[in-house]
Design a protein around this motif. Structure first.
Motif: not given
Length: 640
Positions: A350-357, A372-378, A416-422
């Motif tokens: 919405k803020n015009g920034m592009e991210t990845h999914r 499961v949707t991974l966003w950004g760096e994930f 989300i920002s606090s998510t961790q993947l193992f």
């Protein structure tokens, strides 16, 4: 049976003795109401050792003892865990754990407020206790003597003669010994002794000096903000101790500079001298009503010796089948086998920034599967690794800590920002899943809770509307946007401003995409990046008129959906119209895209434009009509 309270216990506690485990009597109980900073009520006791009495605050985890009547006026209790703190210049005992020894008793002794002996104080105390003055209790079993550091075991029933003994010693956890770094520093002046290490669960705002020993399980990035007080920065990290207690620690501004590089996920630290404030539950999913805010005087010391009693991570896994009934935005842990991984795609925020999914699918023994949707760096870090593993026919086990449930399209889980993947973690739940998948689970059919379809071929959670129903039902005018699907035909496309010039510069790993303008040097200037570039990108901002058998309306299609409708990149159309000036070829492409029918997923939300409120409809997905599925859907409507 007469009961002997622990002699001089109040005086000893005020002197700093936290290992006494005394027997005391509750003379009065008062509930302290809720406040804006405190989400739960608290109770204050007046406790007595038969000679002296003092007020004590009770930890909120003990509230049920009072509400259920297990602790009442006159009860004899044993303090298991407690501290004595200075609160606004007064000594207050904080009870962290206790056991009820005698549920009801008459007043023992003739106590006075500790440190005061005047007659008025005695009168006030007697009135507050509201208990009859005799020193006898109302039963006739043999006398039980209790000396210092001796107390009845938990749950003893004084009404049963079989439980009578001469004396017994409760199980007492050894007191914490400070690490070697605190020793051999010469004489210790007042208030320089190391704070007592306590469990995270025992933390409360009434403690003066405390320390916790815990492992960092998650650490967020530094985030910058701007508010009425100016610019600032913040980061937080999560802690886990040997008792399973969790709490979030937050640092602001200069404190960020002190502790961001010091803290490392997986390491154990001794932390003290922070302040406790109510947890912001909109952003904090941990099961703790408090969070720690570190200050300039706070200390964070690395414990060099690994403490095996503190787990590296704590999970509370939910079967995928249970996620179907979870509420939207619930934060939970889930584990499953990865069956498929989609490519990473760019998404405009919405803020015009592009991210990845990136979307992947998990299945487990519950017979259900979930997206499961991974966003950004994930997407780049973990998503690429998972994609390579699945492409090589190696289906990894994936454990997700703190995933967020979404009900946008069925039920799904997102990072989300606090998510961790193992990936392929080494713990029993992962080994059990691996064994199940390798011995038949791979070929077991799973019911998707994310994109399951009804017999007619439409999505289980799809809301089908006609164009006229958008206005008739006032869609988009509530607090949250409405998400609907319409089957409609493109009847007109505006061509005077079908795209915009976008910034091609990268901000970290993301492209800026904000609008750029020509500068005096004939280069492209981005106000956001405050930089110029030789080239720019062209991104769709398409205004499209759609219609069905009930009416017509205007919708907006951005980059990805714009390309689906137009069939070519925005840059190609811009070059034809403005650079090559091939107006006829440009017009032919536009005419060719008219009167195509699509299944359009729309987001509808009322927005403010100056002083005017307008309902904005944005195309979020474009699909060609599957006429076989659509025929089944229409037949299903006739059968209803």
């Amino acid at each position: 049976m007469p009961v002997s309270l622990t002699p001089n216990a109040i005086k000893a506690i005020n002197a700093g003795d936290v290992n006494l485990k005394p027997l005391l009597q509750v003379l009065d109980i008062k509930m302290i109401g809720r406040s804006q900073e405190r989400s739960q009520e608290r109770y204050r006791f007046l406790i007595s050792d038969g000679v002296s009495a003092q007020h004590a605050m009770v930890a909120v985890q003990l509230n049920d003892r009072v509400k259920s009547g297990h602790v009442d006026k006159g009860s004899i209790v044993q303090l298991i865990d407690y501290i004595c703190s200075d609160v606004k210049g007064r000594k207050v005992i904080v009870v962290l754990n206790m056991e009820t020894i005698v549920p009801h008793s008459e007043t023992v002794g003739n106590p006075t407020i500790f440190g005061e002996t005047d007659t008025e104080t005695q009168k006030t105390l007697s009135a507050a206790g509201n208990i009859q003055p005799p020193n006898r209790v109302g039963f006739n079993e043999p006398t039980v003597q209790h000396s210092v550091n001796k107390a009845p075991p938990r749950g003893i029933n004084f009404h049963n003669p079989a439980n009578s003994t001469s004396s017994f010693r409760p199980s007492v956890q050894p007191s914490y010994q400070p690490p070697a770094s605190y020793r051999n520093h010469g004489p210790i002046m007042k208030n320089e002794a190391p704070a007592r290490v306590i469990p995270i669960a025992a933390l409360n705002p009434y403690q003066g000096r405390w320390a916790i020993k815990a492992r960092v399980t998650a650490k967020g990035d530094i985030r910058r903000y701007n508010n009425a007080k100016g610019d600032g920065k913040v980061f937080s990290f999560d802690l886990l101790d040997s008792d399973g207690g969790e709490i979030r620690v937050t640092c602001f501004n200069a404190v960020v500079d002190r502790f961001y590089d010091v803290t490392e996920v997986g390491k154990v630290y001794l932390i003290s001298k922070g302040s406790l404030k109510p947890a912001q539950k909109n952003f904090n999913h941990l099961k703790n009503e408090w969070e720690i805010f570190l200050e300039s005087t706070s200390t964070v010391e690395l414990c060099p010796d690994e403490d095996g009693s503190i787990p590296r991570q704590q999970f509370s896994f939910r079967p995928i089948g249970d996620i179907e009934d979870a509420e939207n935005n619930t934060i939970l842990d889930v584990i499953g086998v990865v069956t498929s991984v989609n490519p990473s795609v760019p998404i405009l925020r919405k803020n015009g920034m592009e991210t990845h999914r990136r979307i992947l699918n998990l299945k487990d023994e519950s017979g259900k599967a979930v997206e499961v949707t991974l966003w950004g760096e994930f997407c780049n870090r973990d998503g690429r690794q998972l994609e390579e593993m699945v492409d090589s026919a190696s289906h990894p086990v994936l454990a997700i800590k703190a995933g967020k449930v979404s009900d946008f399209s069925g039920k799904s889980v997102g990072t989300i920002s606090s998510t961790q993947l193992f990936i392929n973690p080494d713990f029993p739940e992962a080994h059990k899943l691996r064994n199940w998948f390798d011995h038949g689970g791979k070929d077991t059919a799973s019911f998707s809770i994310s994109r399951d379809t009804m017999p007619g071929g439409s999505s289980r959670n799809e809301i089908r509307k006609s164009v006229s129903q958008i206005k008739e039902e006032g869609l988009g005018r509530s607090e949250k946007p409405d998400w609907i699907t319409v089957k409609a035909t493109v009847s007109f496309i505006k061509t005077d401003s079908f795209c915009y010039t976008a910034c091609p510069l990268m901000i970290g790993d993301k492209q800026c995409n904000k609008k750029v303008t020509r500068s005096g040097t004939n280069r492209w200037l981005c106000d956001r990046c405050n930089q110029e570039s030789d080239e720019c990108d062209y991104r769709y901002l398409l205004q499209v008129q759609i219609q069905d058998h009930t009416g017509l309306t205007w919708v907006t299609a951005f980059q990805e959906t714009g390309e689906e409708i137009m069939g070519c990149p925005a840059k190609k159309l811009y070059a034809l119209k403005y650079e090559l000036e091939k107006e006829e070829e440009f017009a032919e492409i536009v005419r060719d895209r008219l009167f195509h029918q699509y299944m359009l997923k729309l987001k509808i939300k009322e927005e403010s434009y100056g002083d005017e409120q307008r309902v904005k409809m944005t195309v979020v997905k474009v699909d060609a009509v599957n006429y076989t599925s659509e025929s089944k859907f229409l037949l299903g409507l006739l059968v209803r």
